[in-house]
Design an enzyme around this catalytic site. Structure first.
Site, short mmCIF file in Angstrom:
data_model
loop_
_atom_site.label_atom_id
_atom_site.label_comp_id
_atom_site.label_asym_id
_atom_site.label_seq_id
_atom_site.Cartn_x
_atom_site.Cartn_y
_atom_site.Cartn_z
N ALA A 205 -4.87 4.37 -9.71
CA ALA A 205 -3.94 5.15 -10.50
C ALA A 205 -4.20 4.97 -12.00
O ALA A 205 -3.86 5.82 -12.79
CB ALA A 205 -2.52 4.71 -10.16
N VAL A 209 -12.25 1.82 -10.05
CA VAL A 209 -12.42 0.51 -9.42
C VAL A 209 -13.92 0.36 -9.11
O VAL A 209 -14.52 1.28 -8.55
CB VAL A 209 -11.60 0.41 -8.11
N MET A 277 -13.14 -6.72 -1.01
CA MET A 277 -12.84 -6.59 0.42
C MET A 277 -13.76 -5.48 0.94
O MET A 277 -13.53 -4.29 0.68
CB MET A 277 -11.38 -6.22 0.62
N HIS A 279 -14.56 -3.77 3.54
CA HIS A 279 -14.29 -2.57 4.35
C HIS A 279 -13.26 -1.64 3.73
O HIS A 279 -12.81 -0.69 4.37
CB HIS A 279 -13.88 -2.96 5.77
N ARG A 339 -2.58 2.27 3.39
CA ARG A 339 -3.48 2.61 2.28
C ARG A 339 -3.46 1.53 1.21
O ARG A 339 -4.36 1.45 0.39
CB ARG A 339 -3.12 3.98 1.67
N ASN A 340 -2.42 0.70 1.21
CA ASN A 340 -2.32 -0.37 0.22
C ASN A 340 -2.71 -1.74 0.75
O ASN A 340 -2.40 -2.75 0.14
CB ASN A 340 -0.90 -0.40 -0.37
P1 ADP Z 1 -4.60 1.56 -7.78
O1 ADP Z 1 -3.76 0.40 -7.35
O2 ADP Z 1 -4.85 1.52 -9.26
O3 ADP Z 1 -4.06 2.89 -7.33
P2 ADP Z 1 -6.37 1.04 -5.64
O4 ADP Z 1 -6.09 -0.40 -5.42
O5 ADP Z 1 -5.73 2.00 -4.70
O6 ADP Z 1 -6.03 1.41 -7.13
O7 ADP Z 1 -7.94 1.23 -5.61
C1 ADP Z 1 -8.55 2.45 -5.32
C2 ADP Z 1 -9.60 2.26 -4.23
O8 ADP Z 1 -10.55 1.25 -4.64
C3 ADP Z 1 -9.01 1.74 -2.91
O9 ADP Z 1 -8.58 2.80 -2.08
C4 ADP Z 1 -10.17 0.96 -2.31
O10 ADP Z 1 -11.01 1.83 -1.57
C5 ADP Z 1 -10.93 0.45 -3.52
N1 ADP Z 1 -10.56 -0.95 -3.80
C6 ADP Z 1 -9.53 -1.42 -4.53
N2 ADP Z 1 -9.50 -2.76 -4.56
C7 ADP Z 1 -10.55 -3.18 -3.80
C8 ADP Z 1 -11.05 -4.48 -3.40
N3 ADP Z 1 -10.47 -5.61 -3.82
N4 ADP Z 1 -12.14 -4.51 -2.61
C9 ADP Z 1 -12.73 -3.36 -2.18
N5 ADP Z 1 -12.30 -2.14 -2.50
C10 ADP Z 1 -11.23 -2.02 -3.29
#
Ligand code: ADP
Length: 481
Positions: A205, A209, A277, A279, A339-340
């Site tokens: 958001a 990443v 992470m 996957h 999703r989180n």
């Molecule tokens: P935000 O919290 O800012 O909305 P997200 O945490 O949803 O961002 O991150 C967007 C995408 O990045 C996730 O759907 C995931 O696929 C990837 N992602 C986020 N954090 C990690 C992590 N620690 N390891 C691997 N992939 C990640």
């Protein structure tokens, strides 16, 4: 296609491209006599430094053909003149000539410094102008657009919503006062020069990443893979929120909460460093391991095996374990959904996001009153009707997470529009038992979906029930479902 067999050379931005183990011509088919070839220039994990024009020259003694394509792999995540942000690129001879000439080096440095000063001055003016205009924006620039101003009573930024559920006196331990005073927690600072970006993992958001390699994080290994969340367009206020969120994240330490290593604040963009992470998010993982995996466009790889009942229970128990921890801190998540959550090696699952991944999963959120976006399909009636978010509303969402796990990542009420879903939930209709869900697990879901918040099961009991089920999985035949 050429006879006699043509030779292939590549230019990158007009200069000869030297092939190496990361950048090479990969032939997919070859006619045998070499006259017809199909293939491509393969770039192993390209980043912004590989953006540019790629020219293919194919020639034999009878003639030559040339074509150029431009490759745009990702935006430069660093400031253009941030010397630490520049990932070293193999320099070619002509570049060496320039850098080894002290006069030109002085010239280049002067120009860079001049431009950097100019950029800083420009940014400073912009920040002042923006602040003057009263644009109120937190690290969750979009936070208000997500939760709406009435929800801003949440003490901290984004979803770090301590205080929405006041601790009862007997549980008001020293920990709670720690929680309310996050300055006790010392945020780790990571040097930008220790981070080497690899490629983009997704869009959050607040910024992109990235997967990165980070040096000096742990004494046992000199380099490790991490996920870097960048914050784009930081101003003074978003910086403060960023700092506060970092303090809160530093405090959340549990084997089923994604590990936060620290921040990188020397230069732009501001970044948070998390454990990687591999996957990705749990919703995608469930879909990739479900019956529809084959037809999913994104699964170009061979279809993976379907998740088994013990595996599903194991996933659920791990999320419950993370939730037990959050509840012990009186932390209300508000947006618990698959999703989180993130999936790592060996089916390790952690609650990984305290924000809303609205970009990819925008249909999971419902816009109410202009800017407010709510994950209504995961919310109990009292949250939908009165915006009341409590530990008990998180339990309801946990029940929906269980349902997601046992449907291999289906969207709750997928057959209904947002307003129809709201109507169903507020009228007390329940999600149906998924085909692969044993009665014992559906009973847990129903325990989470009691209309009266106080009658819902408590997360500790759900967790221990799930651990029992992991140990003795119920015998279940799908055909009886
Ligand atoms: P935000 O919290 O800012 O909305 P997200 O945490 O949803 O961002 O991150 C967007 C995408 O990045 C996730 O759907 C995931 O696929 C990837 N992602 C986020 N954090 C990690 C992590 N620690 N390891 C691997 N992939 C990640």
């Amino acid at each position: 296609d050429g006879n006699p067999e043509p030779s292939i050379t590549w230019l990158y931005n007009g200069k000869e491209l030297k092939e190496n183990m990361y950048t090479y011509t990969q032939l997919i088919t070859d006619s045998g006599d070499g006259s017809v070839k199909h293939g491509c220039l393969f770039l192993d994990k390209p980043t912004h430094i590989n953006n540019g024009n790629y020219t293919l020259i194919v020639q034999n003694k009878l003639g030559r053909d040339v074509a150029t394509a431009s490759g745009m792999f990702m935006d430069n995540p660093f400031e253009p003149f941030d010397p630490e942000g520049i990932i070293p690129v193999p320099t070619n001879k002509s570049d060496l000539d320039v850098t080894e000439n002290p006069e030109s080096r002085v010239f280049v440095v002067s120009v860079a410094v001049g431009l950097a000063v100019f950029t800083c001055a420009f940014l400073l003016i912009m920040v002042l102008v923006i602040n003057k205009c009263g644009q109120r924006s937190k690290f969750g620039i979009h936070r208000s657009s997500v939760l709406g101003t009435e929800d801003d009573l949440a003490v901290s930024l984004r979803f770090m919503n301590f205080g929405t559920s006041p601790p009862s006196s007997d549980e008001d331990s020293g920990l709670s006062s720690f929680v309310e005073n996050p300055q006790y927690f010392c945020v780790q600072h990571i040097k930008r020069q220790d981070i080497v970006l690899k490629w983009e993992l997704g869009e959050g958001a607040f910024g992109k990443v990235y997967l990165a390699e980070c040096a000096n994080l742990s004494p046992d290994c000199d380099k490790m893979l991490v996920a870097i969340k960048t914050l784009k367009d930081a101003n003074e206020s978003t910086r403060q929120d960023f700092q506060r969120e970092a303090e809160l994240l530093t405090m959340l330490q549990h084997q089923h909460i994604v590990r936060f290593y620290g921040v990188c604040t020397d230069g732009e963009p501001l970044a948070m460093v998390f454990e990687y992470m591999r996957h990705g998010d749990l919703n995608r993982f469930l879909r990739a391991h479900g019956p529809d995996a084959r037809i999913l466009e994104e699964s170009k790889m061979p279809p993976l095996g379907q998740l088994t009942l013990p595996q599903m229970l194991h996933i659920a128990a791990q999320i419950a374990s993370g939730m037990v921890y959050l509840a012990s801190l009186h932390f209300v998540h508000r947006d618990l959904a698959t999703r989180n959550c993130l999936v790592g090696e060996g089916l390790v699952v952690k609650i990984g996001d305290f924000g809303m991944s609205r970009d990819i999963y925008s249909t999971d959120y419902y816009r109410v009153g202009g800017r407010t976006m709510l994950p209504i399909r995961w919310m109990p009636p009292e949250s939908i009707m009165y915006r009341k978010f409590t530990t008990e509303s998180d339990i309801w969402s946990f029940g929906v997470v269980l349902w997601e796990i046992f449907t291999y990542g289906k969207q709750p009420w997928y057959q209904l529009s947002n307003s129809e879903a709201i109507e169903c939930i507020t009228q007390g209709r329940e999600l149906e038992r998924p085909r692969t869900c044993p009665k014992e697990v559906y009973l847990l879901m129903q325990g989470c979906w009691q209309r009266e918040p106080q009658q819902r099961m408590v997360i500790k009991d759900i967790h221990s029930r799930l651990l029992d089920l992991v140990k003795n999985p119920p015998v279940y035949l799908d055909i009886l479902g």
